[in-house]
Design a protein around this motif. Structure first.
Motif, mmCIF file in Angstrom:
data_model
loop_
_atom_site.group_PDB
_atom_site.id
_atom_site.type_symbol
_atom_site.label_atom_id
_atom_site.label_comp_id
_atom_site.label_asym_id
_atom_site.label_seq_id
_atom_site.Cartn_x
_atom_site.Cartn_y
_atom_site.Cartn_z
ATOM 1 N N GLU A 105 0.826 -1.207 0.000
ATOM 2 C CA GLU A 105 0.000 0.000 0.000
ATOM 3 C C GLU A 105 0.869 1.269 0.000
ATOM 4 O OE1 GLU A 105 -3.242 0.229 -0.268
ATOM 5 O OE2 GLU A 105 -3.142 2.426 -0.085
ATOM 6 N N ARG A 106 1.866 1.275 0.898
ATOM 7 C CA ARG A 106 2.740 2.443 1.007
ATOM 8 C C ARG A 106 3.549 2.674 -0.269
ATOM 9 N NH1 ARG A 106 5.790 2.291 6.697
ATOM 10 N NH2 ARG A 106 3.977 2.482 8.023
ATOM 11 N N SER A 107 4.101 1.578 -0.800
ATOM 12 C CA SER A 107 4.911 1.690 -2.013
ATOM 13 C C SER A 107 4.071 2.235 -3.160
ATOM 14 C CB SER A 107 5.480 0.320 -2.400
ATOM 15 O OG SER A 107 6.191 -0.231 -1.327
ATOM 16 N N LEU A 108 2.855 1.730 -3.260
ATOM 17 C CA LEU A 108 1.974 2.201 -4.325
ATOM 18 C C LEU A 108 1.692 3.700 -4.185
ATOM 19 C CD1 LEU A 108 -0.713 -0.597 -4.822
ATOM 20 C CD2 LEU A 108 0.838 0.327 -6.539
ATOM 21 N N ARG A 109 1.411 4.094 -2.943
ATOM 22 C CA ARG A 109 1.115 5.506 -2.695
ATOM 23 C C ARG A 109 2.313 6.377 -3.100
ATOM 24 N NH1 ARG A 109 -0.028 6.147 3.100
ATOM 25 N NH2 ARG A 109 -0.946 4.081 2.938
ATOM 26 N N PHE A 110 3.514 5.889 -2.718
ATOM 27 C CA PHE A 110 4.737 6.614 -3.028
ATOM 28 C C PHE A 110 4.975 6.682 -4.540
ATOM 29 C CE2 PHE A 110 9.483 6.727 -3.313
ATOM 30 C CZ PHE A 110 9.653 7.976 -2.744
ATOM 31 N N LEU A 111 4.783 5.555 -5.197
ATOM 32 C CA LEU A 111 5.000 5.515 -6.640
ATOM 33 C C LEU A 111 4.047 6.446 -7.383
ATOM 34 C CD1 LEU A 111 5.681 1.728 -7.358
ATOM 35 C CD2 LEU A 111 7.292 3.613 -7.536
ATOM 36 N N ARG A 112 2.823 6.518 -6.878
ATOM 37 C CA ARG A 112 1.851 7.402 -7.510
ATOM 38 C C ARG A 112 2.271 8.864 -7.349
ATOM 39 N NH1 ARG A 112 -2.366 4.563 -4.480
ATOM 40 N NH2 ARG A 112 -2.984 2.746 -5.702
ATOM 41 N N ALA A 113 2.955 9.152 -6.233
ATOM 42 C CA ALA A 113 3.281 10.542 -5.908
ATOM 43 C C ALA A 113 4.547 11.040 -6.608
ATOM 44 C CB ALA A 113 3.417 10.703 -4.390
ATOM 45 N N TRP A 123 12.291 5.624 -7.601
ATOM 46 C CA TRP A 123 11.297 4.835 -8.315
ATOM 47 C C TRP A 123 11.725 3.371 -8.393
ATOM 48 C CZ3 TRP A 123 6.508 5.218 -10.540
ATOM 49 C CH2 TRP A 123 6.154 4.220 -11.462
ATOM 50 N N GLU A 124 12.996 3.201 -8.757
ATOM 51 C CA GLU A 124 13.522 1.847 -8.933
ATOM 52 C C GLU A 124 13.505 1.068 -7.614
ATOM 53 O OE1 GLU A 124 17.437 1.817 -10.807
ATOM 54 O OE2 GLU A 124 17.674 -0.226 -10.030
ATOM 55 N N VAL A 125 14.001 1.731 -6.565
ATOM 56 C CA VAL A 125 14.079 1.068 -5.258
ATOM 57 C C VAL A 125 12.690 0.703 -4.755
ATOM 58 C CG1 VAL A 125 14.666 1.418 -2.813
ATOM 59 C CG2 VAL A 125 16.272 2.131 -4.597
ATOM 60 N N THR A 126 11.768 1.651 -4.882
ATOM 61 C CA THR A 126 10.407 1.409 -4.397
ATOM 62 C C THR A 126 9.727 0.310 -5.200
ATOM 63 O OG1 THR A 126 10.310 3.745 -3.867
ATOM 64 C CG2 THR A 126 8.246 2.527 -3.755
ATOM 65 N N THR A 127 9.933 0.350 -6.501
ATOM 66 C CA THR A 127 9.338 -0.682 -7.348
ATOM 67 C C THR A 127 9.848 -2.052 -6.953
ATOM 68 O OG1 THR A 127 9.296 0.901 -9.167
ATOM 69 C CG2 THR A 127 8.945 -1.392 -9.739
ATOM 70 N N GLY A 132 8.959 -7.208 -4.428
ATOM 71 C CA GLY A 132 9.370 -8.184 -3.421
ATOM 72 C C GLY A 132 8.230 -8.519 -2.483
ATOM 73 N N ALA A 133 7.521 -7.488 -2.036
ATOM 74 C CA ALA A 133 6.397 -7.695 -1.108
ATOM 75 C C ALA A 133 5.276 -8.482 -1.781
ATOM 76 C CB ALA A 133 5.884 -6.345 -0.612
ATOM 77 N N ILE A 134 5.013 -8.148 -3.033
ATOM 78 C CA ILE A 134 3.956 -8.860 -3.764
ATOM 79 C C ILE A 134 4.327 -10.330 -3.932
ATOM 80 C CG2 ILE A 134 2.813 -9.093 -6.011
ATOM 81 C CD1 ILE A 134 3.060 -6.033 -6.296
ATOM 82 N N LYS A 135 5.580 -10.550 -4.287
ATOM 83 C CA LYS A 135 6.036 -11.916 -4.524
ATOM 84 C C LYS A 135 5.950 -12.749 -3.233
ATOM 85 C CE LYS A 135 9.619 -14.229 -7.142
ATOM 86 N NZ LYS A 135 11.002 -14.190 -7.598
ATOM 87 N N LEU A 136 6.359 -12.127 -2.135
ATOM 88 C CA LEU A 136 6.333 -12.809 -0.840
ATOM 89 C C LEU A 136 4.905 -13.141 -0.432
ATOM 90 C CD1 LEU A 136 8.791 -13.510 0.812
ATOM 91 C CD2 LEU A 136 8.358 -11.525 2.239
ATOM 92 N N LYS A 137 4.032 -12.170 -0.628
ATOM 93 C CA LYS A 137 2.630 -12.397 -0.284
ATOM 94 C C LYS A 137 2.071 -13.527 -1.141
ATOM 95 C CE LYS A 137 -1.836 -10.173 0.205
ATOM 96 N NZ LYS A 137 -2.670 -9.003 -0.060
ATOM 97 N N HIS A 138 2.470 -13.514 -2.377
ATOM 98 C CA HIS A 138 2.027 -14.554 -3.287
ATOM 99 C C HIS A 138 2.499 -15.928 -2.828
ATOM 100 C CE1 HIS A 138 0.327 -15.485 -7.236
ATOM 101 N NE2 HIS A 138 1.196 -16.459 -7.266
#
Ligand SMILES: [Zn+2]
Length: 165
Positions: A105-113, A123-127, A132-138
């Motif tokens: 959620e936070r990363s998305l908010r940051f990327l949008r901003a 951008w690269e680091v946040t992406t 990583g978080a998505i993959k782990l959750k998956h």
């Protein structure tokens, strides 16, 4: 998963009594029996139990404790403990998933901003941390269908293929 645990636990409760006091056992007769049982369940050393209760139960020795262990059902207690830890483990998994959700959620908010042309490194680091978080959750949750939508949101429709395995 927790429902399964609960139904198993109910089955367990029907099994048998867990503590059959022996009138000849000085530990069973003492008011400290439950406290001592608890320590035995926790795997505390006999010496610790003796040190703690030697004044309250005169002459308490290793043999007394060893005999007393036959007076309550260790295996059953062990199984209960196992389920208890399994439940705690399940809670930890839930905590992990919540933390990952927060990261996503936070990363998305940051990327949008931020503007990737202005701050390409951020951008690269946040992406990367987002992926990583998505993959782990998956990995934790197995099938869940959030991934594709999030990837589309970040990269747009056309690029989402590239990130999939
Ligand atoms: Zn006993």
């Amino acid at each position: 998963m927790l429902d399964k645990l609960d139904s198993d636990k109910v089955e367990l409760d029907k099994l048998d009594v867990q503590f059959i006091p022996n009138p000849r056992c000085k530990i069973c007769r003492s008011p400290y029996v439950h406290e001592i049982n608890q320590m035995l369940i926790e795997g505390r050393p006999y010496s610790e139990i003796i040190a703690k209760f030697k004044d309250k139960i005169p002459g308490l020795n290793k043999q007394n404790i060893s005999n007393h262990k036959k007076h309550f059902n260790f295996v059953r207690k062990g199984i209960e403990k196992y389920y208890e830890q399994l439940e705690q483990g399940a809670e930890k998994v839930v905590d992990s998933i919540k933390a990952l959700d927060e990261t996503i959620e936070r990363s998305l908010r940051f990327l949008r901003a931020i503007d990737p042309t202005q701050k390409p490194r951020a951008w690269e680091v946040t992406t990367r941390s987002l992926l990583g978080a998505i993959k782990l959750k998956h990995q934790i949750m197995g099938d869940y269908d959030e991934t594709e939508d999030i990837l589309k949101e970040i990269f747009g429709e056309e690029d989402s293929e590239e990130v999939e395995e």
